[in-house]
Motif scaffolding. Structure first.
Motif, PDB file in Angstrom:
ATOM      1  N   ASP A 132       0.879  -1.176   0.000  1.00 47.93           N
ATOM      2  CA  ASP A 132       0.000   0.000   0.000  1.00 47.93           C
ATOM      3  C   ASP A 132       0.912   1.219   0.000  1.00 47.93           C
ATOM      4  O   ASP A 132       1.609   1.476   0.978  1.00 47.93           O
ATOM      5  CB  ASP A 132      -0.892  -0.016   1.255  1.00 47.93           C
ATOM      6  CG  ASP A 132      -1.790   1.213   1.337  1.00 47.93           C
ATOM      7  OD1 ASP A 132      -1.660   2.130   0.479  1.00 47.93           O
ATOM      8  OD2 ASP A 132      -2.615   1.265   2.262  1.00 47.93           O
ATOM      9  N   ARG A 133       0.920   1.945  -1.136  1.00 51.32           N
ATOM     10  CA  ARG A 133       1.839   3.095  -1.214  1.00 51.32           C
ATOM     11  C   ARG A 133       1.153   4.427  -0.948  1.00 51.32           C
ATOM     12  O   ARG A 133       1.727   5.494  -1.144  1.00 51.32           O
ATOM     13  CB  ARG A 133       2.565   3.114  -2.570  1.00 51.32           C
ATOM     14  CG  ARG A 133       1.664   3.223  -3.766  1.00 51.32           C
ATOM     15  CD  ARG A 133       2.454   3.417  -5.078  1.00 51.32           C
ATOM     16  NE  ARG A 133       2.968   4.770  -5.198  1.00 51.32           N
ATOM     17  CZ  ARG A 133       3.132   5.400  -6.367  1.00 51.32           C
ATOM     18  NH1 ARG A 133       2.849   4.788  -7.514  1.00 51.32           N
ATOM     19  NH2 ARG A 133       3.590   6.627  -6.404  1.00 51.32           N
ATOM     20  N   ARG A 154       6.675  11.283  -6.330  1.00 53.23           N
ATOM     21  CA  ARG A 154       7.730  11.032  -7.325  1.00 53.23           C
ATOM     22  C   ARG A 154       8.283   9.622  -7.206  1.00 53.23           C
ATOM     23  O   ARG A 154       9.033   9.170  -8.068  1.00 53.23           O
ATOM     24  CB  ARG A 154       8.842  12.066  -7.157  1.00 53.23           C
ATOM     25  CG  ARG A 154       8.349  13.496  -7.399  1.00 53.23           C
ATOM     26  CD  ARG A 154       9.432  14.540  -7.082  1.00 53.23           C
ATOM     27  NE  ARG A 154      10.708  14.213  -7.691  1.00 53.23           N
ATOM     28  CZ  ARG A 154      11.878  14.265  -7.057  1.00 53.23           C
ATOM     29  NH1 ARG A 154      11.914  14.590  -5.798  1.00 53.23           N
ATOM     30  NH2 ARG A 154      12.993  13.993  -7.690  1.00 53.23           N
ATOM     31  N   GLU A 155       7.950   8.954  -6.142  1.00 48.43           N
ATOM     32  CA  GLU A 155       8.465   7.598  -5.954  1.00 48.43           C
ATOM     33  C   GLU A 155       7.511   6.559  -6.546  1.00 48.43           C
ATOM     34  O   GLU A 155       6.295   6.754  -6.551  1.00 48.43           O
ATOM     35  CB  GLU A 155       8.658   7.313  -4.461  1.00 48.43           C
ATOM     36  CG  GLU A 155       9.777   8.123  -3.835  1.00 48.43           C
ATOM     37  CD  GLU A 155       9.749   8.068  -2.320  1.00 48.43           C
ATOM     38  OE1 GLU A 155      10.827   8.152  -1.727  1.00 48.43           O
ATOM     39  OE2 GLU A 155       8.654   7.978  -1.734  1.00 48.43           O
ATOM     40  N   THR A 156       8.078   5.464  -7.018  1.00 48.24           N
ATOM     41  CA  THR A 156       7.262   4.328  -7.444  1.00 48.24           C
ATOM     42  C   THR A 156       7.831   3.064  -6.804  1.00 48.24           C
ATOM     43  O   THR A 156       8.960   3.062  -6.306  1.00 48.24           O
ATOM     44  CB  THR A 156       7.262   4.141  -8.977  1.00 48.24           C
ATOM     45  OG1 THR A 156       8.604   3.980  -9.406  1.00 48.24           O
ATOM     46  CG2 THR A 156       6.611   5.309  -9.684  1.00 48.24           C
ATOM     47  N   VAL A 157       7.026   2.050  -6.830  1.00 52.10           N
ATOM     48  CA  VAL A 157       7.438   0.782  -6.228  1.00 52.10           C
ATOM     49  C   VAL A 157       7.563  -0.251  -7.341  1.00 52.10           C
ATOM     50  O   VAL A 157       6.603  -0.492  -8.071  1.00 52.10           O
ATOM     51  CB  VAL A 157       6.383   0.323  -5.203  1.00 52.10           C
ATOM     52  CG1 VAL A 157       6.773  -1.025  -4.608  1.00 52.10           C
ATOM     53  CG2 VAL A 157       6.210   1.370  -4.108  1.00 52.10           C
ATOM     54  N   ALA A 158       8.746  -0.820  -7.496  1.00 47.70           N
ATOM     55  CA  ALA A 158       8.913  -1.865  -8.508  1.00 47.70           C
ATOM     56  C   ALA A 158       8.702  -3.224  -7.841  1.00 47.70           C
ATOM     57  O   ALA A 158       9.424  -3.578  -6.905  1.00 47.70           O
ATOM     58  CB  ALA A 158      10.297  -1.785  -9.131  1.00 47.70           C
ATOM     59  N   VAL A 170      10.944  -6.381  -3.995  1.00 46.99           N
ATOM     60  CA  VAL A 170      10.159  -5.149  -4.102  1.00 46.99           C
ATOM     61  C   VAL A 170      11.081  -3.996  -3.732  1.00 46.99           C
ATOM     62  O   VAL A 170      11.663  -3.980  -2.647  1.00 46.99           O
ATOM     63  CB  VAL A 170       8.936  -5.175  -3.157  1.00 46.99           C
ATOM     64  CG1 VAL A 170       8.155  -3.868  -3.264  1.00 46.99           C
ATOM     65  CG2 VAL A 170       8.025  -6.353  -3.477  1.00 46.99           C
ATOM     66  N   VAL A 171      11.218  -3.049  -4.643  1.00 45.26           N
ATOM     67  CA  VAL A 171      12.126  -1.923  -4.387  1.00 45.26           C
ATOM     68  C   VAL A 171      11.435  -0.587  -4.591  1.00 45.26           C
ATOM     69  O   VAL A 171      10.531  -0.442  -5.414  1.00 45.26           O
ATOM     70  CB  VAL A 171      13.398  -1.991  -5.282  1.00 45.26           C
ATOM     71  CG1 VAL A 171      14.246  -3.186  -4.942  1.00 45.26           C
ATOM     72  CG2 VAL A 171      13.029  -1.997  -6.744  1.00 45.26           C
ATOM     73  N   LEU A 172      11.880   0.380  -3.791  1.00 39.72           N
ATOM     74  CA  LEU A 172      11.381   1.752  -3.911  1.00 39.72           C
ATOM     75  C   LEU A 172      12.280   2.493  -4.895  1.00 39.72           C
ATOM     76  O   LEU A 172      13.510   2.464  -4.771  1.00 39.72           O
ATOM     77  CB  LEU A 172      11.419   2.426  -2.539  1.00 39.72           C
ATOM     78  CG  LEU A 172      10.868   3.850  -2.453  1.00 39.72           C
ATOM     79  CD1 LEU A 172       9.382   3.881  -2.764  1.00 39.72           C
ATOM     80  CD2 LEU A 172      11.145   4.425  -1.064  1.00 39.72           C
ATOM     81  N   CYS A 173      11.659   3.143  -5.879  1.00 38.00           N
ATOM     82  CA  CYS A 173      12.438   3.852  -6.899  1.00 38.00           C
ATOM     83  C   CYS A 173      12.039   5.316  -6.946  1.00 38.00           C
ATOM     84  O   CYS A 173      10.940   5.685  -6.578  1.00 38.00           O
ATOM     85  CB  CYS A 173      12.179   3.262  -8.294  1.00 38.00           C
ATOM     86  SG  CYS A 173      12.508   1.514  -8.415  1.00 38.00           S
ATOM     87  N   GLU A 174      12.975   6.123  -7.404  1.00 41.65           N
ATOM     88  CA  GLU A 174      12.641   7.524  -7.646  1.00 41.65           C
ATOM     89  C   GLU A 174      13.042   7.875  -9.067  1.00 41.65           C
ATOM     90  O   GLU A 174      14.058   7.409  -9.562  1.00 41.65           O
ATOM     91  CB  GLU A 174      13.364   8.440  -6.651  1.00 41.65           C
ATOM     92  CG  GLU A 174      12.825   9.863  -6.688  1.00 41.65           C
ATOM     93  CD  GLU A 174      13.109  10.600  -5.385  1.00 41.65           C
ATOM     94  OE1 GLU A 174      12.394  11.567  -5.085  1.00 41.65           O
ATOM     95  OE2 GLU A 174      14.041  10.199  -4.677  1.00 41.65           O
TER      96      GLU A 174
END
Ligand code: 5GP
Ligand code: MG
Length: 175
Positions: A132-133, A154-158, A170-174
């Motif tokens: 849940d982001r 601005r962040e997404t979750v891969a 699962v990684v947090l990306c910007e």
């Protein structure tokens, strides 16, 4: 780009197992339950949940695939119902556990609810998500959450699953 590893392979496995236990606990049995994975990565997650449910309860829970792209109400696609958008299951009287990888604005889930409601009248619909982001735009929440990750816009979750992406991470990306 990659900022943090949110879940590694073991953590994903633990989250799925915990959610399976929570589903059993809340529904007091699975005889009337079906799992509906939202295309794309909700489907392998739903299948993993089914494996855990069977391991715990010895009962095989049906898994279905729901491609709600035809129901999305954002952007160019305006609720045109076509072909693959029709649910391929009968949800009438069932407890349906909707499964997706990431919950964000809630619009995908709203569309999935629409599609399901057209296939009958389920007794209960519940929602399970791996991540849940935040950033909800609708009054929708998940009943089962692998991990809550407050993100910036601005962040997404891969979400990478071995079934679709060869690795489990699962990684947090910007941007
Ligand atoms: P919503 O409709 O709630 O805005 O977005 C949820 C849907 O979009 C889910 O089906 C999910 O797969 C996808 N999604 C939204 N944000 C992300 C994200 O940061 N990472 C991934 N992997 N999928 C996302
Ligand atoms: Mg998706």
């Amino acid at each position: 780009k990659i900022k943090t590893v949110l879940l590694d392979e073991k953590a994903i496995g633990r989250a799925v197992r915990r959610i399976a236990h929570e589903i059993i606990e809340r529904n007091k049995g699975l005889e009337n339950t079906i799992l509906v994975g939202i295309h794309t990565r909700g489907v392998p997650l739903a299948k993993r949940l089914a494996v855990e449910l069977e391991a715990i309860e010895g009962l095989s829970v049906p898994v279905f695939d729901l491609d709600i792209s035809a129901y999305r109400d954002d952007g160019k696609r305006r609720i045109e119902k076509v072909g693959s958008g029709q649910p391929a299951f009968d949800g009438d009287g069932k407890t349906i556990v909707l499964v997706d990888d990431v919950l964000f604005t809630g619009r995908t889930v709203r569309s999935a609810l629409n599609a399901i409601m057209e296939s009958g009248r389920p007794q209960f619909i519940e929602l399970a998500v791996l991540i849940d982001r935040g950033h909800r735009e609708l009054p929708i929440r998940a009943d089962y959450v692998g991990k809550s990750v407050p993100t910036s816009r601005r962040e997404t979750v891969a979400v990478r699953l071995s079934e679709t992406d060869a690795v489990n991470q699962v990684v947090l990306c910007e941007e």
